[in-house]
Scaffold this motif. Structure first.
Motif, mmCIF file in Angstrom:
data_model
loop_
_atom_site.group_PDB
_atom_site.id
_atom_site.type_symbol
_atom_site.label_atom_id
_atom_site.label_comp_id
_atom_site.label_asym_id
_atom_site.label_seq_id
_atom_site.Cartn_x
_atom_site.Cartn_y
_atom_site.Cartn_z
ATOM 1 N N LEU A 86 0.824 -1.209 0.000
ATOM 2 C CA LEU A 86 0.000 0.000 0.000
ATOM 3 C C LEU A 86 0.859 1.261 0.000
ATOM 4 N N ARG A 88 3.770 1.387 -1.589
ATOM 5 C CA ARG A 88 4.493 1.470 -2.856
ATOM 6 C C ARG A 88 3.598 1.586 -4.086
ATOM 7 N N LEU A 89 2.423 0.947 -4.029
ATOM 8 C CA LEU A 89 1.538 0.949 -5.205
ATOM 9 C C LEU A 89 1.078 2.367 -5.516
ATOM 10 N N ARG A 90 1.082 2.680 -6.811
ATOM 11 C CA ARG A 90 0.518 3.962 -7.225
ATOM 12 C C ARG A 90 -0.787 3.668 -7.960
ATOM 13 N N SER A 91 -1.896 3.798 -7.250
ATOM 14 C CA SER A 91 -3.180 3.500 -7.865
ATOM 15 C C SER A 91 -4.261 4.185 -7.056
ATOM 16 N N VAL A 97 -8.770 1.164 -0.525
ATOM 17 C CA VAL A 97 -8.424 0.124 0.454
ATOM 18 C C VAL A 97 -8.177 0.754 1.829
ATOM 19 N N PRO B 15 2.772 5.712 -13.130
ATOM 20 C CA PRO B 15 2.684 4.419 -13.802
ATOM 21 C C PRO B 15 2.322 4.573 -15.279
ATOM 22 N N ARG B 38 4.149 -4.399 -10.083
ATOM 23 C CA ARG B 38 2.766 -4.202 -9.672
ATOM 24 C C ARG B 38 2.138 -5.520 -9.217
ATOM 25 N N HIS B 41 3.353 -6.461 -5.859
ATOM 26 C CA HIS B 41 2.695 -5.717 -4.786
ATOM 27 C C HIS B 41 1.277 -6.203 -4.554
ATOM 28 N N LEU B 45 -0.496 -7.756 -1.189
ATOM 29 C CA LEU B 45 -1.708 -7.176 -0.606
ATOM 30 C C LEU B 45 -2.797 -8.229 -0.411
ATOM 31 N N LEU B 49 -6.221 -8.473 2.110
ATOM 32 C CA LEU B 49 -7.540 -8.202 1.529
ATOM 33 C C LEU B 49 -8.496 -9.356 1.813
ATOM 34 N N LEU B 52 -9.532 -9.179 5.433
ATOM 35 C CA LEU B 52 -10.473 -8.088 5.715
ATOM 36 C C LEU B 52 -11.863 -8.421 5.189
#
Lengths: 266, 324
Positions: A86, A88-91, A97, B15, B38, B41, B45, B49, B52
């Motif tokens: 979270l 590092r991600l670019r989104s 989230v 990106p 990506r 990552h 995650l 997720l 949760l």
């Protein structure tokens, strides 16, 4: 005013606030059956309460310890990679989230317990260590993700790249570079996760129906229902249940300040 | 290939939208350096997720459904919970306890928050000045917050005990009578609120204190030159700059206070005669004491709806705090 006067008044505030904690310890060292005339200051120390508490609650203390340690391990294993991703991600989904995590902290425990009871019942997970560990981690995982993300975001990307140039894989770079430099944040998250699980009462109360898995918080509560006369034993149990909090406060004060601040505000 | 080189050379660049579209056909996005990053990552995650969704998402959805179902003890053997429409909501809102529960929840929350905040702010302001042992004393204040809530509940139950509690021994000694703090219907809610205030003060002190630390000292020096000291300095410097933190503390306080369950169960169990029953404890009673999970869920959903209002307030406040 002189600084010493400030210190004296500050100490008075603390004394008033901590009186219940003092009283707990005071009652716990009284001889059995004398709780009606508890003196304000213990004149002599009796450890009968502790002997009885260990006899009644020794197993429960062990259960609490097992559940809490397992919950720390599970929470960190799940939360740390997520927090790193979270950070590092670019989104635009990252903020979604994070929002969901913030909201999850606001869901009343009784709602989670209500739904988990029937699910656990069907899965046969009631009265199981694993079931309680997973449920207790609801206290820690969102919190751990939030505070770890705040810290892992600050680890320079160049550190990771340097390792990658040296031929380390992504996972290896994460484990051998990112985790060691984040030690303090991991300790903070781990300490709090431990404390949250150790303090859990709601899931112990709702997700167990037998004596098989019984944390000390539930053991303490059951004293209250039984109209005990030996409050020294009850308070000895309460004191034993407070030891992790005490250790944390004495040994890891700087981590606590970091945790309380960042977890709630970020 | 140029894309790849650029991506690895400048990791902080935004990106690339669709690297695959620019490359030749067989190269998918996860084949590029950036795409693999990506994917890596996302895999990191994934466990969180899933957790949760299972332990927060599922319970909320399930609770919504359960609110429309009829549950009995038999349900847990047969697995049958017939659809009940709005019956559960009608039952819980028309029950005699409901208005009492709502009022108790409101009183419990509002009184707790106001007092916790007021006292917390006073203590935070006090500990702002520098004096020997200040840091140590402030750290000790945290203890009530770190101790398990059920422990605090147990200790206070004994302190407030009508016949043998230390409080009544003190009051009785002063000739002020020995009220039944936890057993008198007119006092039980007040007692529960008092203990909850005690419990919440450390949280308020810590957050407000760190908020106060962020206010630059120079501002006070400037204000002093303009003649603003003491109360005026608080009014024109401290309060406006502390406002974002105040909002966050208050809203978080409300959301956490609405959820309080351990403390009330430990002190009074919601009694006597529902005198200290709140939405959370009543939901617990319906589900786990009378095994009417449908009605318990309905009340839980009402609790979520109330929390949600404050959660949205929190988001707005938080966003503003971040912007500033």
């Amino acid at each position: 005013m002189k600084p010493t006067v400030h210190t004296a008044f500050g100490a008075l505030i603390v004394a008033v606030m901590l009186f219940p904690v003092y009283w707990m310890v005071n009652v716990s060292v009284q001889p059995p059956g004398s709780t009606l005339t508890t003196p304000l200051i213990p004149t002599e120390l009796h450890f009968d309460g502790y002997a009885q508490a260990f006899e009644d609650q020794g197993g429960n203390l062990l259960t609490s310890l097992t559940v809490s340690l397992a919950s720390v391990a599970f929470s960190l294993v799940v939360a740390t990679p997520a927090a790193y991703a979270l950070a590092r991600l670019r989104s635009r989904w990252v903020s979604v989230v994070l929002l969901a995590i913030l909201f999850s902290q606001m869901i009343p425990g009784i709602v989670v317990a209500n739904a988990l009871f029937s699910a656990y019942n069907q899965l046969g997970a009631l009265n199981s260590l694993g079931g309680l560990i997973l449920a207790d981690s609801t206290h820690g995982i969102p919190f751990a993700i939030l505070i770890l993300r705040a810290f892992l975001g600050g680890v320079p990307a160049s550190l990771v790249e340097a390792a990658r140039v040296d031929g380390a894989g992504r996972v290896r770079a994460f484990v051998s570079i990112v985790l060691p430099v984040s030690r303090n944040a991991l300790i903070t998250a781990g300490l709090f996760t431990f404390l949250f699980s150790w303090s859990d009462f709601l899931f112990a109360l709702t997700l167990t129906t037998t004596d098989d898995v019984r944390p000390v918080t539930l053991g303490l509560y059951e004293y209250l229902g039984a109209h005990v006369s030996d409050w020294n034993t009850v308070m000895a149990t309460a004191t034993l249940s407070s030891i992790p909090a005490l250790i944390l406060l004495l040994a890891a004060q700087r981590y606590i300040a970091a945790g309380v601040g960042s977890g709630a505000l970020k | 290939m140029t894309d790849v080189a650029k991506a690895s050379a400048k990791p902080s660049a935004p990106p690339l939208r669709k690297p695959a579209a620019e490359a030749s056909a067989p190269v998918r996005w996860w084949h590029t350096q950036r795409g693999r990053e990506r994917l890596f990552h996302l895999l990191f995650l994934l466990p969180a997720l899933l957790y949760l969704v299972a332990f927060f998402g599922y319970p909320v959805v399930q609770n919504l459904l359960m609110g429309f179902q009829r549950y009995g003890i038999a349900t847990f053997y047969t697995g049958e919970a017939p659809w009940a429409g709005w019956d559960n909501y009608a039952a819980v809102t028309s029950s005699a306890v409901f208005s009492r529960t709502m009022l108790n929840t409101a009183l419990f929350t509002v009184c707790s928050i106001l007092a916790q905040f007021g006292i917390g702010l006073a203590i935070a302001l006090y500990f702002r000045r520098r004096f020997p042992l200040g840091g140590v004393l402030r750290a000790l204040l945290l203890l009530p917050w770190l101790v398990p809530v059920i422990v605090s509940g147990t200790v206070w139950r004994w302190i407030l005990d009508q016949d043998n509690g230390v409080l009544n021994r003190l009051l009785g000694g002063l000739g002020l009578g020995t009220p039944g703090w936890l057993t008198d219907t007119s006092l039980a809610l007040l007692s529960v609120i008092m203990v909850n205030i005690w419990l919440g003060i450390p949280f308020n002190v810590v957050l407000l204190h760190s908020g106060l630390q962020e206010i630059p000292r120079e501002l006070y020096e400037a204000a002093e030159l303009d003649g603003a000291t003491g109360r005026r300095a608080f009014r024109y410097v401290t309060w406006p700059l502390l406002r974002p933190v105040v909002t966050v503390v208050l809203v978080l306080g409300v959301v956490y206070t609405l959820k309080v369950l351990d403390l009330i169960l430990g002190l009074t169990g919601g009694g006597p005669a529902n005198a200290s029953q709140t939405l959370a404890t009543q939901s617990y009673h319906l589900s786990f004491r009378t095994f009417d999970f449908g009605q318990g869920a309905a009340l839980g959903n009402i609790l979520i709806a109330v929390s949600l209002v404050f959660a949205l307030l929190y988001l707005r406040a938080n966003r503003r705090a971040v912007d500033e």
